[in-house]
Motif scaffolding. Structure first.
Motif, short mmCIF file in Angstrom:
data_model
loop_
_atom_site.label_atom_id
_atom_site.label_comp_id
_atom_site.label_asym_id
_atom_site.label_seq_id
_atom_site.Cartn_x
_atom_site.Cartn_y
_atom_site.Cartn_z
N GLU A 247 -4.74 9.83 -6.28
CA GLU A 247 -5.34 9.56 -7.61
C GLU A 247 -4.32 8.93 -8.55
OE1 GLU A 247 -6.99 13.34 -8.78
OE2 GLU A 247 -8.85 12.99 -7.66
N ARG A 248 -3.09 9.43 -8.48
CA ARG A 248 -2.05 8.87 -9.36
C ARG A 248 -1.66 7.46 -8.93
NH1 ARG A 248 1.85 13.52 -8.52
NH2 ARG A 248 3.43 12.21 -9.50
N PHE A 249 -1.77 7.18 -7.67
CA PHE A 249 -1.49 5.82 -7.19
C PHE A 249 -2.37 4.81 -7.94
CE2 PHE A 249 -2.32 2.22 -4.41
CZ PHE A 249 -1.09 1.94 -3.83
N ILE A 250 -3.66 5.10 -8.03
CA ILE A 250 -4.58 4.19 -8.72
C ILE A 250 -4.34 4.22 -10.24
CG2 ILE A 250 -7.01 3.67 -9.20
CD1 ILE A 250 -6.19 3.05 -6.31
N ALA A 251 -4.19 5.42 -10.79
CA ALA A 251 -4.07 5.54 -12.25
C ALA A 251 -2.80 4.87 -12.76
CB ALA A 251 -4.08 7.03 -12.64
N THR A 252 -1.69 5.02 -12.05
CA THR A 252 -0.43 4.43 -12.53
C THR A 252 -0.42 2.92 -12.32
OG1 THR A 252 0.64 4.99 -10.42
CG2 THR A 252 0.92 6.54 -12.26
N LEU A 253 -1.10 2.44 -11.28
CA LEU A 253 -1.25 0.99 -11.12
C LEU A 253 -2.05 0.42 -12.30
CD1 LEU A 253 -2.20 -0.03 -7.45
CD2 LEU A 253 -0.23 -0.78 -8.79
N GLU A 254 -3.18 1.05 -12.57
CA GLU A 254 -4.02 0.59 -13.69
C GLU A 254 -3.22 0.58 -14.99
OE1 GLU A 254 -6.76 -0.82 -14.23
OE2 GLU A 254 -7.08 -0.41 -16.36
N ALA A 255 -2.35 1.57 -15.17
CA ALA A 255 -1.56 1.68 -16.41
C ALA A 255 -0.33 0.78 -16.40
CB ALA A 255 -1.14 3.13 -16.61
N ARG A 256 -0.08 0.13 -15.26
CA ARG A 256 1.20 -0.63 -15.11
C ARG A 256 2.38 0.26 -15.43
NH1 ARG A 256 -3.54 -3.15 -14.39
NH2 ARG A 256 -3.45 -5.43 -14.46
N ASP A 257 2.26 1.52 -15.06
CA ASP A 257 3.38 2.46 -15.24
C ASP A 257 4.22 2.39 -13.97
OD1 ASP A 257 5.13 4.56 -15.57
OD2 ASP A 257 3.59 5.96 -16.28
N TRP A 258 5.07 1.37 -13.92
CA TRP A 258 5.73 1.04 -12.65
C TRP A 258 6.67 2.13 -12.18
CZ3 TRP A 258 2.76 -2.26 -10.68
CH2 TRP A 258 2.20 -3.31 -11.41
N ASP A 259 7.34 2.79 -13.12
CA ASP A 259 8.25 3.86 -12.70
C ASP A 259 7.48 5.00 -12.05
OD1 ASP A 259 10.43 2.48 -13.59
OD2 ASP A 259 10.63 3.58 -15.48
N ALA A 260 6.37 5.37 -12.70
CA ALA A 260 5.56 6.47 -12.15
C ALA A 260 4.96 6.06 -10.80
CB ALA A 260 4.47 6.86 -13.13
N TRP A 261 4.49 4.81 -10.74
CA TRP A 261 3.88 4.34 -9.49
C TRP A 261 4.91 4.35 -8.35
CZ3 TRP A 261 4.44 -0.17 -6.42
CH2 TRP A 261 3.44 -0.33 -5.44
N ALA A 262 6.07 3.77 -8.61
CA ALA A 262 7.10 3.70 -7.57
C ALA A 262 7.56 5.10 -7.16
CB ALA A 262 8.28 2.85 -8.04
N GLY A 263 7.49 6.05 -8.11
CA GLY A 263 7.90 7.41 -7.81
C GLY A 263 7.00 8.14 -6.83
N LEU A 264 5.82 7.59 -6.57
CA LEU A 264 4.91 8.18 -5.58
C LEU A 264 5.22 7.73 -4.16
CD1 LEU A 264 1.57 7.39 -7.50
CD2 LEU A 264 2.90 9.53 -7.60
N LEU A 265 6.05 6.69 -4.05
CA LEU A 265 6.24 6.00 -2.77
C LEU A 265 7.55 6.39 -2.09
CD1 LEU A 265 5.27 2.39 -3.92
CD2 LEU A 265 3.76 4.12 -2.91
N HIS A 266 7.50 6.55 -0.80
CA HIS A 266 8.72 6.69 -0.02
C HIS A 266 9.50 5.37 -0.07
CE1 HIS A 266 11.27 7.08 3.57
NE2 HIS A 266 11.03 8.39 3.49
N PRO A 267 10.82 5.42 -0.13
CA PRO A 267 11.58 4.16 -0.19
C PRO A 267 11.27 3.23 0.98
CG PRO A 267 13.02 6.03 -0.64
CD PRO A 267 11.68 6.61 -0.24
N GLY A 268 10.91 3.79 2.11
CA GLY A 268 10.61 2.96 3.28
C GLY A 268 9.12 2.72 3.48
N VAL A 269 8.34 2.85 2.44
CA VAL A 269 6.88 2.70 2.55
C VAL A 269 6.52 1.35 3.18
CG1 VAL A 269 6.67 1.72 0.21
CG2 VAL A 269 4.71 2.87 1.25
N VAL A 270 5.49 1.37 4.00
CA VAL A 270 4.98 0.14 4.61
C VAL A 270 3.59 -0.12 4.05
CG1 VAL A 270 4.25 -0.97 6.76
CG2 VAL A 270 6.31 0.45 6.71
N TYR A 271 3.40 -1.32 3.54
CA TYR A 271 2.12 -1.72 2.97
C TYR A 271 1.50 -2.80 3.85
CZ TYR A 271 -1.10 -4.17 -0.23
OH TYR A 271 -2.19 -4.77 -0.79
#
Lengths: 151, 151
Positions: free
Chosen positions: A9-33
């Motif tokens: 849920e925070r992945f979508i909400a922080t993207l929508e908010a362009r809260d980049w620090d919060a969004w990146a904080g949800l991700l593993h440094p080695g995330v694969v998209y």
């Protein structure tokens, strides 16, 4: 598990908010998209962040359904861009309280093939929002002069 | 919740098996099926069953990820038809141990827009199956004479 659903849920909400620090904080440094439709892959949080920051247009995301278990999750959401509203969905993998993999899909509208009219009703563009109030959004695809209604 | 996940898994498995009695047994008599991309809706188990029985072609379904909670679920699967393999996903709503709503999506492949090559790698058609053995399937979209490899 509630934690993983909250991550999705925070992945979508922080993207929508362009809260980049919060969004990146949800991700593993080695995330694969991955985007299977275009066979594209981005490796690592930094590049994935840059991809989203550079994505053109005044896009917006509205969550519809989020489901998660101890390993997998999904966010079904609407995305709005240039007067269009479409459904999209992001699947997640989780480990150690972070998102380790994101795979998303961007289905496009199409006309149904012939031969099933005897079973199917169709709704007008914009009508679903009225049918399902919890997901209601302002849609811009209504046909001018036509009142949207469910068949 | 395990029961709902089991419902979602059996939905795909019984469709693949054309076990129509078992498939219909998962559905509420008043189930609503929607395809947002084509704005199509089918009301009721009987018509939905007929829709699937009449669907043309030797299609096959292979499950990838299933997630469910007490109310919602999703099955992400591959569907194979006419030598093509694509991802698809069905979202479910549950009540009283039955599926009351199905909404599915059929994303199509597309070429990526320009401007993000500095962040993105692409895989060849057929390569993902090699990268991810748990989901490996025989794919028919490999380019003849080209060994699939990940960029």
């Amino acid at each position: 598990m509630g934690g993983n659903r909250d991550l999705a849920e925070r992945f979508i909400a922080t993207l929508e908010a362009r809260d980049w620090d919060a969004w990146a904080g949800l991700l593993h440094p080695g995330v694969v998209y991955e985007i299977p439709q275009s066979r594209e892959r981005i490796r690592g949080r930094d590049r994935y962040l840059r991809f989203n920051q550079e994505y053109p247009g005044d896009w917006h995301l509205r969550p519809k359904v989020t489901i998660a278990d101890e390993r997998h999750g999904v966010a079904w959401f609407e995305w709005l861009l240039d007067g269009r509203t479409d459904d999209a969905m992001a699947f997640f993998e989780f480990a150690d309280g972070l998102i380790t993999r994101v795979t998303d899909f961007w289905p496009e509208s199409y006309e149904p093939p012939p031969g099933r009219e005897h079973l199917v009703e169709r709704w007008l563009p914009g009508a679903l929002a009225k049918l399902r109030p919890p997901h209601a959004v302002t849609r811009d695809r209504s046909i001018p002069g036509v009142t949207a209604s469910v068949a």
